[in-house]
Design an enzyme around this catalytic site. Structure first.
Site, short mmCIF file in Angstrom:
data_model
loop_
_atom_site.label_atom_id
_atom_site.label_comp_id
_atom_site.label_asym_id
_atom_site.label_seq_id
_atom_site.Cartn_x
_atom_site.Cartn_y
_atom_site.Cartn_z
N GLY A 1 0.81 -1.20 0.01
CA GLY A 1 -0.13 -0.02 0.06
C GLY A 1 0.70 1.18 -0.17
CB SER A 2 0.46 4.35 -1.70
OG SER A 2 0.71 4.01 -3.11
N GLY A 3 1.56 5.37 0.99
CA GLY A 3 1.51 5.85 2.33
C GLY A 3 2.65 5.62 3.32
CG HIS A 4 3.84 2.31 4.01
ND1 HIS A 4 3.21 2.58 5.27
CD2 HIS A 4 3.04 1.04 3.50
CE1 HIS A 4 2.26 1.67 5.71
NE2 HIS A 4 2.06 0.85 4.45
CE LYS B 1 4.93 -3.48 3.78
NZ LYS B 1 4.66 -3.49 2.21
CG HIS C 1 -1.02 -0.72 7.39
ND1 HIS C 1 -0.44 -1.86 7.81
CD2 HIS C 1 -0.87 -0.27 6.17
CE1 HIS C 1 0.37 -2.27 6.71
NE2 HIS C 1 0.20 -1.30 5.61
CG ASP D 1 0.95 -6.45 1.10
OD1 ASP D 1 -0.04 -5.80 0.68
OD2 ASP D 1 1.68 -5.88 1.51
#
Length: 329
Positions: free
Chosen positions: A53-56, A104, A215, A109
């Site tokens: 996921g984006s945001g990392h 991960k 998250h 995922d």
């Protein structure tokens, strides 16, 4: 919610356009924004692909380039990329020597990368990262979460793949690197997913979440805000205890910011952690301090410790040229 965006629906594609434009000497963007890949793939080597996921950011796209990943698949914010993204990335960077997925340990995922591996034409193997010692099972995972230690695994495998090691050897090396890596985080504030528009969780001014996930998943417990030394001591104790007999000798340490913590505080935390590790017989011989595996604008940090032998140290030191890590070239 105050964010520098135009619309929640376009935040990812617009960000990827800017990212690739800023690093066009290293990267190129896949069709339909499905993946980011090396601008100059190396034929004949095993292809390394990760994603999430984006945001990392900069994980994972910031680690695409010479000496690390060949491609990364960005999902929507805190959402796994889809199997068709992973399959498209694998086809785009296929060097003829097989593909290694670095995943991960989150259920979405793992499931989507497994589906992509089944659909892929060539030989595919997977390295699963699960370095978080805070909890055994969380909101999004069965078993331990894969967090900032993924950076270490990607760097080790990237260097080894550049040397020309085969797929089975890389799989074994990745599992070994993951096995000597432990992480734990602490949150001082929540983050706000753009599509939600409200904080993921609430913390009062005098609270912190020990063992938080990247998250915003719950950690070990919510406690009163403590000093930096006390926070570092709890994280070092958890990591060293989990490493057990492995917790002696040289180590790589990542003091990682979650996106909303000033470098001044991160260096202070690194200093506290280094002193505590030294007292336990762990020598910090390689280190990174900065925001490398973030959680949007969350305030807080994580500590990662990876025990080194001569081979792992040499692979960490090997040249790398990515948007987020560059040395030796």
């Amino acid at each position: 919610m105050k964010k520098l965006i135009n619309a929640t629906e376009t935040i990812l594609t617009e960000s990827l356009d800017g990212f690739v434009s800023a690093h066009g000497d290293i990267l190129t963007l896949g069709d339909e924004h499905k993946f980011v890949r090396r601008a100059a793939p190396k034929p004949g080597k095993v292809a390394l692909i990760s994603g999430g996921g984006s945001g990392h950011e900069p994980l994972h796209a910031g680690f695409v380039g010479q000496g690390m990943l060949d491609a990364a698949c960005p999902g929507q914010v805190f959402t796994s990329p889809t199997p068709d993204q992973m399959l498209a990335a694998a086809e785009a960077v296929d060097g003829g020597a097989g593909t290694l997925f670095i995943v991960k340990n989150y259920e979405g995922d793992v499931m989507n990368f497994e589906m992509a591996a089944e659909m892929a034409g060539g030989e595919v193997m997977t390295v699963l990262t699960d370095d978080d010692v805070a909890v055994e099972t969380s909101t999004f995972s069965t078993g331990r979460r894969g967090v900032a230690g993924t950076l270490f695994v990607e760097k080790i495998l990237g260097a080894a793949a550049e040397e020309g090691r085969d797929l089975a050897a890389l799989k074994a090396l990745g599992d070994r690197a993951n096995a000597v890596t432990r992480s734990m985080g602490v949150a001082l504030t929540s983050c706000t997913v753009p599509a939600a528009g409200t904080p993921t969780f609430e913390l009062s001014d005098n609270e912190m979440e020990m063992g938080v996930g990247i998250h915003g998943e719950p950690g070990r417990r919510r406690v009163a805000l403590a000093s930096a030394n006390e926070i570092a001591e709890e994280m070092v104790e958890a990591i060293a205890s989990d490493l057990g007999d492995k917790a002696k000798g040289e180590a790589f340490v990542l003091l990682n910011g979650f996106g909303g913590t000033p470098l001044m505080e991160l260096y202070l935390m690194f200093n506290a952690a280094r002193q505590l590790l030294t007292r336990r017989g762990i020598t910090v011989s390689r280190q990174l301090v900065g925001s490398y595996v973030t959680s949007l604008e969350m305030a807080g940090c994580s500590l990662t410790v990876a025990m080194l032998d001569d081979e792992l140290a040499a692979l960490w030191d090997a040249p790398v040229h990515t948007p987020a890590l560059r040395w030796g070239l």
